[in-house]
Design a protein around this motif. Structure first.
Motif, short mmCIF file in Angstrom:
data_model
loop_
_atom_site.label_atom_id
_atom_site.label_comp_id
_atom_site.label_asym_id
_atom_site.label_seq_id
_atom_site.Cartn_x
_atom_site.Cartn_y
_atom_site.Cartn_z
N GLN A 89 -1.61 6.43 6.24
CA GLN A 89 -1.67 7.44 5.18
C GLN A 89 -1.12 8.78 5.63
OE1 GLN A 89 -5.87 7.06 4.34
NE2 GLN A 89 -5.50 5.88 2.46
N THR B 168 -5.74 2.69 8.72
CA THR B 168 -5.33 3.11 7.37
C THR B 168 -5.03 4.60 7.36
OG1 THR B 168 -6.60 1.33 6.33
CG2 THR B 168 -6.06 3.25 4.97
N ARG B 169 -5.88 5.39 8.01
CA ARG B 169 -5.62 6.84 8.08
C ARG B 169 -4.30 7.12 8.80
NH1 ARG B 169 -11.24 6.84 9.38
NH2 ARG B 169 -10.76 7.21 11.57
N GLY C 27 -0.91 5.01 -2.09
CA GLY C 27 -1.54 4.57 -0.85
C GLY C 27 -2.68 5.46 -0.41
N GLU C 28 -3.12 6.39 -1.27
CA GLU C 28 -4.25 7.25 -0.92
C GLU C 28 -5.57 6.49 -1.00
OE1 GLU C 28 -3.97 10.59 -3.51
OE2 GLU C 28 -2.07 11.30 -2.64
N ASP D 69 0.82 -1.21 0.00
CA ASP D 69 0.00 0.00 0.00
C ASP D 69 0.85 1.26 0.00
OD1 ASP D 69 -2.32 -1.52 0.12
OD2 ASP D 69 -2.47 -1.40 2.30
N PHE D 70 1.94 1.26 0.76
CA PHE D 70 2.72 2.49 0.99
C PHE D 70 4.14 2.38 0.44
CE2 PHE D 70 -0.65 2.20 4.12
CZ PHE D 70 -1.34 3.36 3.82
#
Length: 432
Positions: A199, A195-196, A428-429, A27-28
């Protein structure tokens, strides 16, 4: 060689092979440089990294045999981020003590209640990027705040911390230590606050280290057919530029390593030379493996990449079979395009008349065919790699999408919407 010159690799992510860790890395990955298997640590020079991350979901014993190496990195000026829930007694930090415990009510978030945490006073600068709402779910015990540490998040009226910053350890190293478990829940696709957290955290970490990463805005349109509306559709260039992309139009037979090196997302229109594209398969797969994205319009007769399958048409009667329907718009690609986005000049059937079989793990986005037996006209897939860096493939089994939709407030916005979606997935947004 001085330290500033020596540390060239950026950020390392140590994993134990856990699927939640690996999914969070995927994801990141834009903000992280290397994925390191914990059992390979003896062969890794950690001093080459500005920061080293040890995510949660790690087996408690896995880091212990590498404690000397990790502590040496920390006390020689490294920046270590540890997200273990109380299983960090191998850290050489005097006075640090962990205490087991968790929130009063695991279901607080379903009852409109406040979690019993607060930002520490004075407020840590990280909270300008990472607000308390991004750190509130539960925890795996707590720490005291030893000399030299600064608390970021703490349990109400307890003096116990869930997130600690040791900004200047002996030797010049820095430690961030938390009992929060964002990687595991993000990797499980459970608990949006986690997740936030990630992010917010990964962009903050890069800024904190002074690492600037190029945004993947380079969009290459492969010119395959010398028809004016296909060779250089001006409306697509304008739409992409307005969305912040850097569009490049390049002839099909220029495709190769040099062109792909200056491309983040490659768009391939529907009328193309399958024999030539197959000759470039190795370059295209290498492009995907390092994080490049493909947007493909095709009705393959001779599939030119190994994950592609031959095109199959749906029965043309009744006419409603070729009316494309949106199945899954989690990435916001089709929103705002209007109900009849697939009708070019009012005629259905141009957009897509069939489907191709999807590779394992692909997401089915639109339907074509009968309502009783729908088929995937559009799908999206992450290219799998051992490095976790694979890019995305958007497969459209039909006409060149540059002409859709040709009406309404979202006129000719489809290609740009897809480009924005794969870009946001790459950053990853949004999560795949």
């Amino acid at each position: 060689m001085d330290e500033a010159t020596k540390r060239l690799k950026g950020i390392a992510f140590i994993h134990w092979g856990n699927s939640w860790q690996l999914r969070s890395f995927q994801d990141f990955r834009h903000y992280i440089d290397d994925l390191i298997y914990i059992h390979d640590l003896p062969n890794v020079d950690l001093s080459a990294y500005h920061a080293v991350i040890m995510p949660d979901a790690m087996d408690a014993e896995a880091p212990r045999s590498h404690a000397r190496q990790l502590n040496t990195y920390l006390h020689d000026g490294g920046f270590l981020i540890v997200c273990l829930q109380g299983h960090a007694d191998w850290l050489d930090v005097p006075g640090l003590e962990w205490r087991p415990g968790n929130c009063r009510d695991w279901l607080w978030w379903t009852k409109g209640e406040k979690l019993e945490v607060r930002l520490s006073d004075p407020v840590h600068p990280i909270t300008a990027s990472l607000p308390m709402a991004h750190m509130s779910w539960h925890w795996g015990g707590s720490y005291n705040v030893p000399e030299g540490a600064r608390s970021i998040l703490e349990i109400d009226d307890s003096g116990r911390s869930l997130f600690l910053d040791f900004p200047m350890l002996p030797g010049g190293g820095r430690l961030l230590l938390t009992t929060l478990d964002p990687h595991s829940h993000n990797g499980q696709r459970f608990m949006p606050a986690t997740t936030r957290f990630l992010q917010s955290f990964y962009p903050w970490l890069n800024r904190e280290l002074g690492i600037e990463r190029r945004v993947p805005n380079r969009f290459t349109y492969l010119q395959c057919s010398h028809v004016p509306s296909e060779w250089h559709p001006e409306w697509i260039e304008r739409s992409l530029q307005e969305a912040g992309f850097e569009p490049l139009f390049a002839p099909l037979y220029d495709l190769g390593a040099d062109l792909l090196a200056k491309t983040d997302t490659l768009y391939i229109p529907s009328s193309h030379d399958e024999f030539f594209l197959k000759s470039q398969a190795d370059e295209l797969l290498a492009f995907l493996a390092r994080g490049g994205n493909l947007i493909i319009c095709a009705e393959p007769c001779q599939p030119w990449l190994p994950f592609m399958a031959p095109f199959q048409a749906v029965p043309p009667r009744p006419f409603t079979n070729i009316k494309v329907r949106i199945r899954d718009d989690r990435f916001g690609i089709f929103s705002g395009l209007g109900e009849n986005f697939d009708g070019w000049q009012g005629v259905f059937g141009q957009y897509a008349r069939g489907w191709t079989d999807m590779p394992p793990g692909a997401l089915w986005l639109t339907d074509v065919g009968t309502k009783e037996d729908p088929k995937p006209a559009d799908w999206i897939w992450r290219y799998p790699t051992t490095t976790g860096r694979g890019g995305f493939v958007f497969m459209h089994n039909g006409d060149n999408m540059t002409r859709y939709p040709d009406h309404g407030p979202g006129q000719e916005a489809l290609v740009t919407n897809i480009a924005l979606a794969v870009k946001r997935l790459s950053l990853g947004e949004m999560l795949f």
